[in-house]
Motif scaffolding. Structure first.
Motif, PDB file in Angstrom:
ATOM      1  N   UNK A  55       0.800  -1.243  -0.051  1.00 52.90           N
ATOM      2  CA  UNK A  55      -0.001   0.182   0.088  1.00 52.90           C
ATOM      3  C   UNK A  55       0.790   1.140  -0.154  1.00 52.90           C
ATOM      4  N   UNK A  56       0.119   2.377  -0.025  1.00 55.02           N
ATOM      5  CA  UNK A  56       0.853   3.640  -0.067  1.00 55.02           C
ATOM      6  C   UNK A  56       1.222   4.114  -1.779  1.00 55.02           C
ATOM      7  N   UNK A  57       1.519   5.268  -1.628  1.00 56.64           N
ATOM      8  CA  UNK A  57       1.641   6.084  -3.200  1.00 56.64           C
ATOM      9  C   UNK A  57       2.622   5.169  -3.990  1.00 56.64           C
ATOM     10  N   UNK A  58       3.800   4.154  -3.449  1.00 53.92           N
ATOM     11  CA  UNK A  58       4.723   3.619  -4.247  1.00 53.92           C
ATOM     12  C   UNK A  58       4.026   2.520  -4.731  1.00 53.92           C
ATOM     13  N   UNK A  59       2.971   1.992  -4.372  1.00 52.74           N
ATOM     14  CA  UNK A  59       2.362   0.768  -4.947  1.00 52.74           C
ATOM     15  C   UNK A  59       1.733   1.157  -6.241  1.00 52.74           C
ATOM     16  N   UNK A  60       1.547   2.556  -6.725  1.00 52.40           N
ATOM     17  CA  UNK A  60       1.063   2.948  -7.805  1.00 52.40           C
ATOM     18  C   UNK A  60       2.220   2.861  -8.866  1.00 52.40           C
ATOM     19  N   UNK A  61       3.595   2.837  -8.491  1.00 57.71           N
ATOM     20  CA  UNK A  61       4.536   2.708  -9.384  1.00 57.71           C
ATOM     21  C   UNK A  61       4.949   1.424  -9.736  1.00 57.71           C
ATOM     22  N   UNK A  62       4.298   1.268 -11.044  1.00 52.44           N
ATOM     23  CA  UNK A  62       4.403  -0.023 -11.744  1.00 52.44           C
ATOM     24  C   UNK A  62       5.820  -0.769 -11.683  1.00 52.44           C
ATOM     25  N   UNK A  63       6.642   0.153 -12.032  1.00 49.36           N
ATOM     26  CA  UNK A  63       7.996  -0.436 -12.286  1.00 49.36           C
ATOM     27  C   UNK A  63       8.701  -0.813 -11.022  1.00 49.36           C
ATOM     28  N   UNK A  64       8.319  -0.165  -9.897  1.00 53.55           N
ATOM     29  CA  UNK A  64       8.901  -0.600  -8.656  1.00 53.55           C
ATOM     30  C   UNK A  64       8.195  -1.612  -8.183  1.00 53.55           C
ATOM     31  N   UNK A  65       6.934  -1.958  -8.259  1.00 54.12           N
ATOM     32  CA  UNK A  65       6.300  -3.119  -8.124  1.00 54.12           C
ATOM     33  C   UNK A  65       6.769  -4.366  -8.926  1.00 54.12           C
ATOM     34  N   UNK A  66       6.764  -4.177 -10.205  1.00 56.58           N
ATOM     35  CA  UNK A  66       7.714  -5.331 -10.851  1.00 56.58           C
ATOM     36  C   UNK A  66       9.039  -5.623 -10.312  1.00 56.58           C
ATOM     37  N   UNK A  67       9.870  -4.660 -10.045  1.00 52.26           N
ATOM     38  CA  UNK A  67      11.182  -4.956  -9.688  1.00 52.26           C
ATOM     39  C   UNK A  67      11.137  -5.707  -8.308  1.00 52.26           C
ATOM     40  N   UNK A  68       9.993  -5.289  -7.391  1.00 54.78           N
ATOM     41  CA  UNK A  68      10.089  -5.794  -6.162  1.00 54.78           C
ATOM     42  C   UNK A  68       9.961  -7.428  -6.173  1.00 54.78           C
ATOM     43  N   UNK A  69       8.710  -7.643  -7.054  1.00 59.18           N
ATOM     44  CA  UNK A  69       8.439  -8.997  -7.410  1.00 59.18           C
ATOM     45  C   UNK A  69       9.738 -10.003  -7.946  1.00 59.18           C
ATOM     46  N   UNK A  70      10.399  -9.161  -8.607  1.00 59.96           N
ATOM     47  CA  UNK A  70      11.559  -9.898  -9.373  1.00 59.96           C
ATOM     48  C   UNK A  70      12.833 -10.253  -8.145  1.00 59.96           C
ATOM     49  N   UNK A  71      12.765  -9.283  -7.518  1.00 57.77           N
ATOM     50  CA  UNK A  71      13.737  -9.341  -6.362  1.00 57.77           C
ATOM     51  C   UNK A  71      13.495 -10.310  -5.487  1.00 57.77           C
ATOM     52  N   UNK A  72      11.983 -10.563  -5.148  1.00 58.81           N
ATOM     53  CA  UNK A  72      11.702 -11.335  -3.870  1.00 58.81           C
ATOM     54  C   UNK A  72      11.608 -12.934  -4.523  1.00 58.81           C
ATOM     55  N   UNK A  73      11.229 -13.096  -5.634  1.00 53.09           N
ATOM     56  CA  UNK A  73      10.991 -14.356  -6.423  1.00 53.09           C
ATOM     57  C   UNK A  73       9.690 -15.031  -6.128  1.00 53.09           C
ATOM     58  N   UNK A  74       9.519 -16.281  -6.522  1.00 50.12           N
ATOM     59  CA  UNK A  74       8.351 -16.916  -6.764  1.00 50.12           C
ATOM     60  C   UNK A  74       7.972 -17.187  -5.342  1.00 50.12           C
ATOM     61  N   UNK A  75       8.577 -17.180  -4.406  1.00 50.11           N
ATOM     62  CA  UNK A  75       8.207 -17.614  -2.961  1.00 50.11           C
ATOM     63  C   UNK A  75       7.289 -16.656  -2.359  1.00 50.11           C
ATOM     64  N   UNK A  76       7.300 -15.232  -3.032  1.00 53.02           N
ATOM     65  CA  UNK A  76       6.526 -14.202  -2.481  1.00 53.02           C
ATOM     66  C   UNK A  76       5.228 -13.818  -3.639  1.00 53.02           C
ATOM     67  N   UNK A  77       3.983 -13.515  -3.191  1.00 55.11           N
ATOM     68  CA  UNK A  77       3.168 -13.037  -3.912  1.00 55.11           C
ATOM     69  C   UNK A  77       2.920 -11.768  -3.478  1.00 55.11           C
ATOM     70  N   UNK A  78       3.471 -10.663  -4.499  1.00 55.96           N
ATOM     71  CA  UNK A  78       2.992  -9.358  -4.005  1.00 55.96           C
ATOM     72  C   UNK A  78       1.701  -8.809  -4.559  1.00 55.96           C
ATOM     73  N   UNK A  79       0.968  -8.255  -3.613  1.00 54.76           N
ATOM     74  CA  UNK A  79      -0.515  -8.148  -3.931  1.00 54.76           C
ATOM     75  C   UNK A  79      -0.569  -6.373  -3.732  1.00 54.76           C
ATOM     76  N   UNK A  80      -1.122  -6.017  -4.893  1.00 54.10           N
ATOM     77  CA  UNK A  80      -1.700  -4.464  -4.634  1.00 54.10           C
ATOM     78  C   UNK A  80      -3.196  -4.398  -4.814  1.00 54.10           C
ATOM     79  N   UNK A  81      -3.856  -3.913  -3.346  1.00 54.31           N
ATOM     80  CA  UNK A  81      -5.298  -4.023  -3.459  1.00 54.31           C
ATOM     81  C   UNK A  81      -5.946  -2.925  -4.062  1.00 54.31           C
TER      82      UNK A  81
END
Length: 296
Positions: free
Chosen positions: A224-250
């Motif tokens: 959550x928070x304004x950074x969750x609208x930053x699609x590039x940052x969210x994409x990077x975070x999912x890549x860094x975390x890997x498949x063991x983590x499911x990043x969800x933006x509500x």
């Protein structure tokens, strides 16, 4: 003198806005829970000030007010932050991690039966400052960052401060960000898109570093928070975390207003005389019931 005047004037402004809103919608809230606007946060010096005096809010809203949520915790030896984790635990407990990408990124999670939380790194304080330097309020969808190139030396500098290796409890303030992260960005001769791109890598890397493995299987991560609208940052975070983590933006309402919702909830807990600040999070000597009440 000027600071006190502003503290009172901003409280008056908030109270007037609440009063106008209540009249417009024909409602009478039980009370107002006000976090205020943080202008100083140095808990090691026993300093934390949120602009907007509760007495002035109450006088002009014509409603009871709960405010000043941090001071008691700091008096008890805590950081006075973060305050949201008890709301994360009680309202969003289905997620393994609750990450807020605000001016500063922070996380909360439950481990071994204890709620833990801390500030991770500067987030929108950096991204918005860079976007502002080229005439934009923010980097829409992270498009400027996506078009930049990674600057390894700058990334190393951003990741260098000892804070990132310091164990929790810990919290960050604007003063630290100015001295470290923003100073590194301002000293760099890279282009703004390159700085944005590199900063997003820095944020994603620090978020990955902050999340322990809590259990076997996939972990659910609420953003959550304004950074969750930053699609590039969210994409990077999912890549860094890997498949063991499911990043969800509500849904956008939760992204934008989750912290406001939880501060209202903290106000409810204070009103009921229930603990709303956890020593496991802040490092205080005890759980406590933070917030001053002004009746009007």
């Amino acid at each position: 003198m000027e600071l006190i005047r502003l503290h009172h004037a901003y409280g008056k402004y908030l109270g007037e806005e609440v009063h106008a809103f209540a009249l417009k919608h024909g409602i009478r809230p039980d009370f107002v829970a006000s976090h205020g606007h943080t202008i100083f946060h140095q808990p090691d010096k026993h300093i934390s000030l949120q602009l907007g005096h509760g007495a002035y809010i109450a006088a002009h809203a014509k409603l009871p007010v709960v405010s000043d949520f941090r001071t008691l915790d700091i008096a008890l030896g805590g950081q006075g932050a973060p305050l949201v984790p008890i709301g994360d635990e009680l309202l969003f407990g289905e997620y393994d991690y609750c990450i807020n990408l605000g001016g500063i990124a922070n996380v909360s999670y439950t481990q071994n039966g204890r709620r833990l939380a801390f500030d991770i790194c500067a987030c929108n304080m950096l991204l918005n400052t860079l976007a502002n330097s080229v005439g934009s309020a923010y980097d829409h969808n992270g498009e400027l960052a996506r078009g930049g190139l990674l600057q390894p030396k700058l990334l190393q500098q951003l990741n260098a401060p000892a804070y990132f290796a310091t164990p929790a409890p810990k919290s960050l303030g604007k003063e630290w960000v100015l001295e470290h992260s923003l100073a590194a960005l301002r000293a760099s001769e890279a282009s703004v898109p390159d700085k944005l791109h590199t900063t997003c890598h820095h944020i994603a890397a620090q978020l990955k570093r902050a999340l322990p493995q809590l259990h076997a299987g996939r972990h659910r991560v609420l953003l959550t928070g304004g950074g969750a609208f930053n699609l590039f940052l969210v994409q990077l975070l999912q890549e860094y975390l890997g498949e063991q983590y499911q990043v969800e933006v509500p849904e956008p309402e939760v992204v934008s207003f989750k912290e406001a919702l939880i501060f209202a909830f903290l106000g409810v807990l204070r009103w009921r005389g229930a603990h709303n600040c956890l020593r496991s999070v802040t490092g205080a000597s005890q759980d406590n019931i933070g917030g001053s009440i002004y009746l009007c």
